[in-house]
Design a protein around this motif. Sequence first.
Motif, PDB file in Angstrom:
ATOM      1  N   SER A 176       0.837  -1.206   0.000  1.00 39.37           N
ATOM      2  CA  SER A 176       0.000   0.000   0.000  1.00 39.37           C
ATOM      3  C   SER A 176       0.871   1.256   0.000  1.00 39.37           C
ATOM      4  CB  SER A 176      -0.890   0.009   1.248  1.00 39.37           C
ATOM      5  OG  SER A 176      -0.090   0.192   2.402  1.00 39.37           O
ATOM      6  N   PRO A 177       0.309   2.409  -0.369  1.00 38.87           N
ATOM      7  CA  PRO A 177       1.063   3.665  -0.263  1.00 38.87           C
ATOM      8  C   PRO A 177       1.535   3.934   1.171  1.00 38.87           C
ATOM      9  CG  PRO A 177      -0.871   3.981  -1.645  1.00 38.87           C
ATOM     10  CD  PRO A 177      -0.979   2.602  -1.046  1.00 38.87           C
ATOM     11  N   ASP A 178       0.726   3.561   2.169  1.00 34.32           N
ATOM     12  CA  ASP A 178       1.122   3.754   3.567  1.00 34.32           C
ATOM     13  C   ASP A 178       2.374   2.935   3.893  1.00 34.32           C
ATOM     14  OD1 ASP A 178      -1.048   5.446   4.105  1.00 34.32           O
ATOM     15  OD2 ASP A 178      -2.338   3.755   4.658  1.00 34.32           O
ATOM     16  N   ALA A 179       2.412   1.682   3.418  1.00 33.78           N
ATOM     17  CA  ALA A 179       3.571   0.820   3.665  1.00 33.78           C
ATOM     18  C   ALA A 179       4.795   1.352   2.929  1.00 33.78           C
ATOM     19  CB  ALA A 179       3.269  -0.614   3.243  1.00 33.78           C
ATOM     20  N   HIS A 180       4.618   1.787   1.680  1.00 32.30           N
ATOM     21  CA  HIS A 180       5.746   2.317   0.905  1.00 32.30           C
ATOM     22  C   HIS A 180       6.338   3.548   1.587  1.00 32.30           C
ATOM     23  CE1 HIS A 180       5.334   0.329  -3.282  1.00 32.30           C
ATOM     24  NE2 HIS A 180       4.825  -0.465  -2.359  1.00 32.30           N
ATOM     25  N   ARG A 181       5.474   4.447   2.044  1.00 30.77           N
ATOM     26  CA  ARG A 181       5.945   5.669   2.697  1.00 30.77           C
ATOM     27  C   ARG A 181       6.736   5.334   3.966  1.00 30.77           C
ATOM     28  NH1 ARG A 181       1.639   8.141   2.348  1.00 30.77           N
ATOM     29  NH2 ARG A 181       0.669   7.502   4.287  1.00 30.77           N
ATOM     30  N   LEU A 182       6.201   4.422   4.763  1.00 29.99           N
ATOM     31  CA  LEU A 182       6.878   4.044   6.000  1.00 29.99           C
ATOM     32  C   LEU A 182       8.204   3.341   5.718  1.00 29.99           C
ATOM     33  CD1 LEU A 182       6.778   3.901   9.109  1.00 29.99           C
ATOM     34  CD2 LEU A 182       5.737   1.668   8.846  1.00 29.99           C
ATOM     35  N   LEU A 183       8.201   2.405   4.793  1.00 28.93           N
ATOM     36  CA  LEU A 183       9.426   1.674   4.474  1.00 28.93           C
ATOM     37  C   LEU A 183      10.479   2.592   3.852  1.00 28.93           C
ATOM     38  CD1 LEU A 183       7.848  -1.663   3.258  1.00 28.93           C
ATOM     39  CD2 LEU A 183       9.215  -1.318   5.330  1.00 28.93           C
ATOM     40  N   GLN A 184      10.037   3.565   3.058  1.00 29.81           N
ATOM     41  CA  GLN A 184      10.973   4.553   2.518  1.00 29.81           C
ATOM     42  C   GLN A 184      11.632   5.319   3.667  1.00 29.81           C
ATOM     43  OE1 GLN A 184      11.578   4.798  -0.847  1.00 29.81           O
ATOM     44  NE2 GLN A 184      13.283   6.108  -0.285  1.00 29.81           N
ATOM     45  N   GLY A 185      10.841   5.661   4.688  1.00 25.85           N
ATOM     46  CA  GLY A 185      11.386   6.329   5.863  1.00 25.85           C
ATOM     47  C   GLY A 185      12.377   5.456   6.612  1.00 25.85           C
ATOM     48  N   VAL A 186      12.068   4.167   6.729  1.00 26.31           N
ATOM     49  CA  VAL A 186      12.983   3.219   7.390  1.00 26.31           C
ATOM     50  C   VAL A 186      14.295   3.127   6.617  1.00 26.31           C
ATOM     51  CG1 VAL A 186      13.359   0.777   7.924  1.00 26.31           C
ATOM     52  CG2 VAL A 186      11.187   1.855   8.513  1.00 26.31           C
ATOM     53  N   ILE A 187      14.204   3.020   5.304  1.00 28.31           N
ATOM     54  CA  ILE A 187      15.402   2.910   4.471  1.00 28.31           C
ATOM     55  C   ILE A 187      16.237   4.183   4.566  1.00 28.31           C
ATOM     56  CG2 ILE A 187      16.232   2.706   2.091  1.00 28.31           C
ATOM     57  CD1 ILE A 187      13.727   0.838   1.663  1.00 28.31           C
ATOM     58  N   GLU A 188      15.584   5.335   4.563  1.00 27.14           N
ATOM     59  CA  GLU A 188      16.316   6.603   4.668  1.00 27.14           C
ATOM     60  C   GLU A 188      17.030   6.713   6.012  1.00 27.14           C
ATOM     61  OE1 GLU A 188      13.460   9.675   3.915  1.00 27.14           O
ATOM     62  OE2 GLU A 188      13.326   9.168   1.788  1.00 27.14           O
ATOM     63  N   GLN A 189      16.373   6.248   7.066  1.00 30.42           N
ATOM     64  CA  GLN A 189      16.964   6.384   8.394  1.00 30.42           C
ATOM     65  C   GLN A 189      17.998   5.311   8.704  1.00 30.42           C
ATOM     66  OE1 GLN A 189      14.326   7.201  11.593  1.00 30.42           O
ATOM     67  NE2 GLN A 189      15.701   6.374  13.108  1.00 30.42           N
TER      68      GLN A 189
END
Length: 197
Positions: A176-189
């Motif tokens: 989902s877009p919610d999962a993509h946004r969160l995982l993108q944040g995890v990858i960035e951090q």
Amino acid sequence: MTKLKLLFLTLYTALLLGANPVLAQQADIEALREIRAGDMRKLVIHDTPRAVIDTPFLDIDDSNITLSEMNGKITLLNFWATWCAPCRAEMPALDALNATLGGENFEVVTVATGRNPLKMIDVFFKKAGVETLPRYRDPRMQFSRASGVLGLPVTLILDEQGREIARMQGEADWNSPDAHRLLQGVIEQFGTETPKL
């Protein structure tokens, strides 16, 4: 300035500088918690990464493999079973997520826990159109028990050193877009490089 004042100033500065990375990491974790939405609200993000016991599980050739062999990228580790309806429901989303985001910096790893013959996994993956996920197995449930898995499905997010940074109990739409946004944040951090979605 007296020696005592200089000593206190030096200690205060050292403490302040040493505390800033910890405060910054806590702020980043809070920011990740804030962007959880939809199914991702169930994801528990830990204050500090937790060690994962490196218990072996099986690959498709019945050879032992461990998580430490997969270190170096952010890993979404999903424990599932062919007989678990919620597990089966989320497999196509996990597959789509891996096809979209998987690569040098991120991967989805699925481990069938308990009695899941490879033939049954193959049949299910074919029917569900799952093409990118591994067919790892934990037939004696040693890996899942060592990982604190008490029910299915359970999904862990691991940093590049193989430490658990988040955990979800239950099914979710991982594409989902919610999962993509969160995982993108995890990858960035937590990652060294950020892949593009």
